[in-house]
Design a protein around this motif. Structure first.
Motif, PDB file in Angstrom:
ATOM      1  N   ASN A  11       0.828  -1.219   0.000  1.00 36.30           N
ATOM      2  CA  ASN A  11       0.000   0.000   0.000  1.00 36.30           C
ATOM      3  C   ASN A  11       0.857   1.262   0.000  1.00 36.30           C
ATOM      4  OD1 ASN A  11      -2.433  -1.329  -0.090  1.00 36.30           O
ATOM      5  ND2 ASN A  11      -2.730  -1.319   2.124  1.00 36.30           N
ATOM      6  N   LEU A  12       1.896   1.284   0.828  1.00 33.30           N
ATOM      7  CA  LEU A  12       2.750   2.474   0.901  1.00 33.30           C
ATOM      8  C   LEU A  12       3.475   2.725  -0.419  1.00 33.30           C
ATOM      9  CD1 LEU A  12       4.257   2.110   4.488  1.00 33.30           C
ATOM     10  CD2 LEU A  12       2.608   3.807   3.701  1.00 33.30           C
ATOM     11  N   ARG A  13       4.059   1.676  -0.977  1.00 34.35           N
ATOM     12  CA  ARG A  13       4.764   1.829  -2.251  1.00 34.35           C
ATOM     13  C   ARG A  13       3.800   2.223  -3.377  1.00 34.35           C
ATOM     14  NH1 ARG A  13      10.453   1.892  -2.630  1.00 34.35           N
ATOM     15  NH2 ARG A  13      11.210   0.721  -0.864  1.00 34.35           N
ATOM     16  N   THR A  14       2.612   1.641  -3.366  1.00 32.40           N
ATOM     17  CA  THR A  14       1.623   1.956  -4.404  1.00 32.40           C
ATOM     18  C   THR A  14       1.186   3.415  -4.294  1.00 32.40           C
ATOM     19  OG1 THR A  14       0.866  -0.325  -4.407  1.00 32.40           O
ATOM     20  CG2 THR A  14      -0.610   1.301  -5.361  1.00 32.40           C
ATOM     21  N   GLN A  15       0.963   3.883  -3.076  1.00 27.62           N
ATOM     22  CA  GLN A  15       0.565   5.284  -2.899  1.00 27.62           C
ATOM     23  C   GLN A  15       1.694   6.237  -3.284  1.00 27.62           C
ATOM     24  OE1 GLN A  15      -1.026   5.767   1.036  1.00 27.62           O
ATOM     25  NE2 GLN A  15      -2.809   4.484   0.603  1.00 27.62           N
ATOM     26  N   ARG A  16       2.924   5.848  -2.959  1.00 28.50           N
ATOM     27  CA  ARG A  16       4.047   6.698  -3.359  1.00 28.50           C
ATOM     28  C   ARG A  16       4.180   6.716  -4.884  1.00 28.50           C
ATOM     29  NH1 ARG A  16      10.211   6.176  -1.218  1.00 28.50           N
ATOM     30  NH2 ARG A  16      10.351   4.567  -2.833  1.00 28.50           N
ATOM     31  N   ALA A  17       3.962   5.575  -5.520  1.00 25.14           N
ATOM     32  CA  ALA A  17       4.006   5.515  -6.983  1.00 25.14           C
ATOM     33  C   ALA A  17       2.923   6.401  -7.588  1.00 25.14           C
ATOM     34  CB  ALA A  17       3.842   4.073  -7.445  1.00 25.14           C
ATOM     35  N   GLU A  18       1.754   6.408  -6.953  1.00 25.71           N
ATOM     36  CA  GLU A  18       0.669   7.275  -7.433  1.00 25.71           C
ATOM     37  C   GLU A  18       1.050   8.744  -7.301  1.00 25.71           C
ATOM     38  OE1 GLU A  18      -4.180   7.540  -7.023  1.00 25.71           O
ATOM     39  OE2 GLU A  18      -3.053   6.376  -5.570  1.00 25.71           O
ATOM     40  N   ALA A  19       1.737   9.092  -6.209  1.00 28.20           N
ATOM     41  CA  ALA A  19       2.197  10.475  -6.033  1.00 28.20           C
ATOM     42  C   ALA A  19       3.227  10.829  -7.110  1.00 28.20           C
ATOM     43  CB  ALA A  19       2.798  10.655  -4.641  1.00 28.20           C
ATOM     44  N   TYR A  20       4.143   9.912  -7.384  1.00 26.03           N
ATOM     45  CA  TYR A  20       5.118  10.146  -8.452  1.00 26.03           C
ATOM     46  C   TYR A  20       4.415  10.338  -9.794  1.00 26.03           C
ATOM     47  CZ  TYR A  20       9.243   8.882  -5.638  1.00 26.03           C
ATOM     48  OH  TYR A  20      10.252   8.851  -4.719  1.00 26.03           O
ATOM     49  N   LEU A  21       3.378   9.562 -10.003  1.00 25.41           N
ATOM     50  CA  LEU A  21       2.621   9.655 -11.249  1.00 25.41           C
ATOM     51  C   LEU A  21       2.013  11.047 -11.399  1.00 25.41           C
ATOM     52  CD1 LEU A  21       1.794   7.737 -13.575  1.00 25.41           C
ATOM     53  CD2 LEU A  21      -0.313   7.332 -12.338  1.00 25.41           C
ATOM     54  N   ARG A  22       1.428  11.555 -10.326  1.00 23.77           N
ATOM     55  CA  ARG A  22       0.838  12.903 -10.359  1.00 23.77           C
ATOM     56  C   ARG A  22       1.891  13.976 -10.612  1.00 23.77           C
ATOM     57  NH1 ARG A  22      -2.846  11.784  -5.265  1.00 23.77           N
ATOM     58  NH2 ARG A  22      -4.555  10.718  -6.303  1.00 23.77           N
ATOM     59  N   LEU A  23       3.104  13.719 -10.118  1.00 21.37           N
ATOM     60  CA  LEU A  23       4.199  14.666 -10.319  1.00 21.37           C
ATOM     61  C   LEU A  23       4.891  14.480 -11.671  1.00 21.37           C
ATOM     62  CD1 LEU A  23       5.806  14.439  -6.763  1.00 21.37           C
ATOM     63  CD2 LEU A  23       4.516  16.369  -7.703  1.00 21.37           C
TER      64      LEU A  23
END
Length: 178
Positions: A11-23
């Motif tokens: 979950n943590l890695r997936t959420q961080r990946a989603e944040a990277y995606l937005r950036l």
């Protein structure tokens, strides 16, 4: 450190990946997703973010291939089916002919401007304008270009077909819908 097989890690890695995606940091998003799917292959949200990152990098074919593989494992997953349709659409859009560029007109050109540009280009690209003694290969290429020109005229002068084309559909998909 968290164990890589834990749900919290995924979950943590997936959420961080989603944040990277937005950036728009697509390669960082891909790295995090790769770590998650390596540890937990069935983490669909990580796969979906990975596909979006592929699209962000312009790697539509890679996303399509990966989605196809996953659909064989989980054929009933609705989100994967949508990801497949999007990837297929983007691959087809990438391969389509740019009729506006072919006709040398702007995407906001009127029907009359498109018809004028078609006449001008048709005189220039007509297969009969080839010099005598041209090879069969050159004649075939000229016929294909001229046919594309006609397809462009047909699609861009019909309001419904032009709307579909502007949305990103390729000529084959437009013919299926008409």
């Amino acid at each position: 450190p968290l164990p890589t097989k834990s749900k919290l890690y995924a979950n943590l890695r997936t959420q961080r990946a989603e944040a990277y995606l937005r950036l728009k940091q697509y390669s960082d998003a891909m790295k995090d997703c790769a770590l998650v799917v390596y540890a937990q292959e069935d983490c669909i949200p990580a796969w979906l973010i990975r596909f979006q990152a592929h699209h962000g990098l312009g790697e539509h074919s890679a996303a399509l291939e990966q989605v196809k593989d996953l659909l064989q494992k989980w054929p009933q997953d609705h989100q994967l089916r949508q990801a497949y349709e999007r990837a297929d659409f983007l691959v087809r859009k990438e391969k389509r002919v740019d009729f506006y560029n072919l006709l040398d007109v702007s995407p906001i050109a009127s029907e009359m401007e498109i018809k004028k540009a078609y006449k001008r280009k048709a005189l220039e690209l007509h297969p009969d304008k080839l010099p005598p003694g041209s090879s069969a290969d050159e004649q075939l290429k000229a016929q294909k270009r001229f046919q594309m020109l006609g397809d462009g005229l047909e699609i861009l002068t019909d309001d419904f077909q032009r709307k579909l084309y502007d949305e990103g559909h390729d000529p084959e998909a437009i013919r299926e819908r008409v």
